[in-house]
Design a protein around this motif. Structure first.
Motif, mmCIF file in Angstrom:
data_model
loop_
_atom_site.group_PDB
_atom_site.id
_atom_site.type_symbol
_atom_site.label_atom_id
_atom_site.label_comp_id
_atom_site.label_asym_id
_atom_site.label_seq_id
_atom_site.Cartn_x
_atom_site.Cartn_y
_atom_site.Cartn_z
ATOM 1 N N ALA A 40 -10.223 -12.389 -13.691
ATOM 2 C CA ALA A 40 -10.833 -12.364 -12.360
ATOM 3 C C ALA A 40 -10.633 -10.983 -11.733
ATOM 4 C CB ALA A 40 -10.206 -13.436 -11.472
ATOM 5 N N SER A 41 -11.433 -10.710 -10.705
ATOM 6 C CA SER A 41 -11.317 -9.428 -10.012
ATOM 7 C C SER A 41 -9.934 -9.274 -9.393
ATOM 8 C CB SER A 41 -12.378 -9.332 -8.917
ATOM 9 O OG SER A 41 -13.681 -9.417 -9.460
ATOM 10 N N ALA A 42 -9.504 -8.018 -9.224
ATOM 11 C CA ALA A 42 -8.208 -7.749 -8.612
ATOM 12 C C ALA A 42 -8.201 -8.220 -7.167
ATOM 13 C CB ALA A 42 -7.900 -6.262 -8.688
ATOM 14 N N ALA A 43 -7.058 -8.734 -6.734
ATOM 15 C CA ALA A 43 -6.901 -9.174 -5.347
ATOM 16 C C ALA A 43 -6.530 -7.974 -4.489
ATOM 17 C CB ALA A 43 -5.827 -10.247 -5.252
ATOM 18 N N ARG A 44 -7.323 -7.702 -3.450
ATOM 19 C CA ARG A 44 -7.076 -6.568 -2.554
ATOM 20 C C ARG A 44 -6.216 -7.045 -1.384
ATOM 21 N NH1 ARG A 44 -12.895 -4.346 -1.299
ATOM 22 N NH2 ARG A 44 -13.598 -6.412 -1.922
ATOM 23 N N ALA A 45 -4.911 -7.102 -1.596
ATOM 24 C CA ALA A 45 -4.001 -7.633 -0.580
ATOM 25 C C ALA A 45 -3.969 -6.741 0.655
ATOM 26 C CB ALA A 45 -2.600 -7.792 -1.153
ATOM 27 N N VAL A 46 -3.935 -5.437 0.444
ATOM 28 C CA VAL A 46 -4.060 -4.452 1.525
ATOM 29 C C VAL A 46 -5.238 -3.568 1.133
ATOM 30 C CG1 VAL A 46 -2.942 -2.584 2.807
ATOM 31 C CG2 VAL A 46 -1.585 -4.523 1.992
ATOM 32 N N ASP A 47 -6.230 -3.476 2.004
ATOM 33 C CA ASP A 47 -7.524 -2.932 1.580
ATOM 34 C C ASP A 47 -7.990 -1.774 2.458
ATOM 35 O OD1 ASP A 47 -9.782 -2.908 -0.117
ATOM 36 O OD2 ASP A 47 -10.942 -4.041 1.354
ATOM 37 N N GLY A 48 -7.082 -0.853 2.714
ATOM 38 C CA GLY A 48 -7.433 0.300 3.538
ATOM 39 C C GLY A 48 -6.813 0.183 4.917
ATOM 40 N N VAL A 49 -5.598 0.694 5.083
ATOM 41 C CA VAL A 49 -4.880 0.603 6.357
ATOM 42 C C VAL A 49 -4.373 1.985 6.750
ATOM 43 C CG1 VAL A 49 -2.769 -0.243 7.476
ATOM 44 C CG2 VAL A 49 -4.198 -1.825 6.168
ATOM 45 N N ASP A 50 -4.663 2.366 7.975
ATOM 46 C CA ASP A 50 -4.044 3.525 8.618
ATOM 47 C C ASP A 50 -3.140 2.990 9.725
ATOM 48 O OD1 ASP A 50 -5.717 4.983 7.018
ATOM 49 O OD2 ASP A 50 -6.635 6.139 8.634
ATOM 50 N N LEU A 51 -1.921 3.481 9.796
ATOM 51 C CA LEU A 51 -0.989 2.992 10.814
ATOM 52 C C LEU A 51 0.093 4.028 11.057
ATOM 53 C CD1 LEU A 51 -0.069 0.553 12.587
ATOM 54 C CD2 LEU A 51 1.350 -0.154 10.648
ATOM 55 N N ASP A 52 0.331 4.348 12.316
ATOM 56 C CA ASP A 52 1.427 5.234 12.700
ATOM 57 C C ASP A 52 2.465 4.452 13.493
ATOM 58 O OD1 ASP A 52 0.034 7.324 11.581
ATOM 59 O OD2 ASP A 52 -0.595 8.207 13.482
ATOM 60 N N ILE A 53 3.731 4.783 13.281
ATOM 61 C CA ILE A 53 4.823 4.249 14.099
ATOM 62 C C ILE A 53 5.610 5.448 14.604
ATOM 63 C CG2 ILE A 53 6.881 2.792 14.182
ATOM 64 C CD1 ILE A 53 5.736 1.224 11.829
ATOM 65 N N ARG A 54 5.669 5.600 15.910
ATOM 66 C CA ARG A 54 6.350 6.745 16.495
ATOM 67 C C ARG A 54 7.831 6.468 16.687
ATOM 68 N NH1 ARG A 54 1.412 6.050 18.720
ATOM 69 N NH2 ARG A 54 -0.048 7.787 18.524
ATOM 70 N N ARG A 55 8.573 7.510 16.938
ATOM 71 C CA ARG A 55 10.009 7.369 17.146
ATOM 72 C C ARG A 55 10.273 6.542 18.400
ATOM 73 N NH1 ARG A 55 8.894 12.009 14.584
ATOM 74 N NH2 ARG A 55 10.359 12.735 12.972
ATOM 75 N N GLY A 56 11.132 5.541 18.280
ATOM 76 C CA GLY A 56 11.467 4.697 19.408
ATOM 77 C C GLY A 56 10.410 3.679 19.767
ATOM 78 N N GLU A 57 9.411 3.512 18.927
ATOM 79 C CA GLU A 57 8.303 2.601 19.219
ATOM 80 C C GLU A 57 8.442 1.311 18.404
ATOM 81 O OE1 GLU A 57 3.495 3.018 19.594
ATOM 82 O OE2 GLU A 57 4.374 3.726 17.722
#
Length: 350
Positions: A40-57
């Motif tokens: 079967a086709s591969a499972a795309r569990a995470v499919d293109g994510v941009d994410l920033d986490i700043r200091r103290g956030e």
């Protein structure tokens, strides 16, 4: 929106205040796939994510079970190697050699949701908390470091807990031991996967208040993975809503949770006990990640498309046939929805 703890106090980071303009952790185009079964086709569990986490956030990552939240969290810590994209920590790309990951995990720690399953029942609290120090060769002044970590986690006096075993503790105390085990290495980032899901309601507020206090005292950054929007409201500065491997809405927690723009976010919020109006019941189950629909990945369950609003707004064909794209990780208010982008006033609740 109600909850068991007061809203977080933004900016409660001890002086000298670090540079919060550059992210501590940054993710660009992250993808995680798993091989399909029997051809079967591969499972795309995470499919293109941009994410920033700043200091103290504190950022809350919310969504249904199976949407990819935990896989994303584990990939941020190097526990799952991405199939594509990049994770950057403190300006340096994450490397996946054993030596590099060991050094990284002194600075970024995981807090699991089930303390009973993550604590070795044959080890004392002291040995559980000291384990990280021993793995990383920091056993000097071990007793002092363990005592300080337990005290910061709210187990006082710490010496009273040294020789106890996990079965002798309450659920809340076990979760505090897990947090102490993370704190003992003085990390800069905590990734907490459903940190209060297994706890009684009476204890959840205490653990959330503890996480907020640690942010205020130590300047910790955190990604809190949860399906509980009430938890996100109580603890986060910013929220990212995930559906089928991709973030579909993001922004300041007050903005997203009081004026949601994406139909999926609106549906999640509509079933909260204090939500006004009629709950939105989504049709069917989320699609299989090995067979993600074309166009907007939510369109097969979307109440806006199904109810004719997208057609009236002239975006129904786009919903079915055009991918709304990957949201950038900047933290600005964003939504991956053709309808919300075309008619922003139409999506305000009330």
């Amino acid at each position: 929106m109600t909850g068991s703890t007061p809203r977080s106090t933004h900016g409660a980071i001890p002086d000298p205040t670090p540079d919060v303009t550059s992210p501590l952790l940054s993710v660009q185009g992250l993808r995680v796939t798993f091989p399909g079964r029997r051809g079967a086709s591969a499972a795309r569990a995470v499919d293109g994510v941009d994410l920033d986490i700043r200091r103290g956030e504190i950022v809350a990552l919310v969504g249904e079970s199976g949407c990819g939240k935990t896989t994303l969290a584990r990939s941020l810590l190097g526990l799952v190697e991405p199939s594509g994209g990049r994770v950057t920590f403190d300006g340096a790309p994450l490397a996946y050699s054993s030596r590099a990951l060991k050094a990284y995990r002194r600075r970024a720690q995981l807090v699991l949701q089930d303390p009973s399953g993550s604590l070795n029942p044959r080890h004392t609290v002291y040995d559980i908390v000291a384990e990280g120090l021993r793995i990383h060769g920091r056993a000097g002044n071990e007793r002092t470091a363990v005592a300080e970590a337990l005290s910061r986690a709210g187990l006082r006096p710490p010496e009273r807990f040294f020789l106890r075993y996990p079965h002798e503790l309450s659920g809340g105390q076990r979760q505090r031991v897990v947090i102490a085990g993370a704190l003992v290495l003085s990390p800069e980032l905590l990734v907490a996967d459903e940190p209060v899901a297994s706890l009684d309601a009476s204890v959840r507020g205490e653990i959330l208040a503890l996480l907020l206090r640690l942010r205020a005292e130590l300047g910790l950054s955190a990604l809190v993975v949860t399906h509980d929007l009430g938890l996100a409201w109580n603890i986060a500065d910013r929220v990212a809503v995930m559906y089928l491997g991709r973030i579909v809405e993001t922004g300041a927690v007050e903005q997203v949770l009081t004026a949601p723009r994406h139909p999926y976010t609106q549906a999640l919020l509509s079933v909260l006990p204090e939500a006004p109006g009629i709950p939105v019941v989504l049709s069917g189950e989320p699609p299989d990640p090995s067979d993600i629909p074309g166009g907007c990945r939510f369109h097969v369950r979307c109440q806006v498309l199904g109810g004719g609003k997208a057609e009236r707004a002239g975006v129904a064909d786009a919903c079915r046939g055009r991918d709304p794209g990957i949201l950038d990780g900047s933290g600005e208010s964003q939504v991956a929805c053709h309808w919300a982008r075309s008619a922003p006033r139409a999506v305000s609740p009330g």
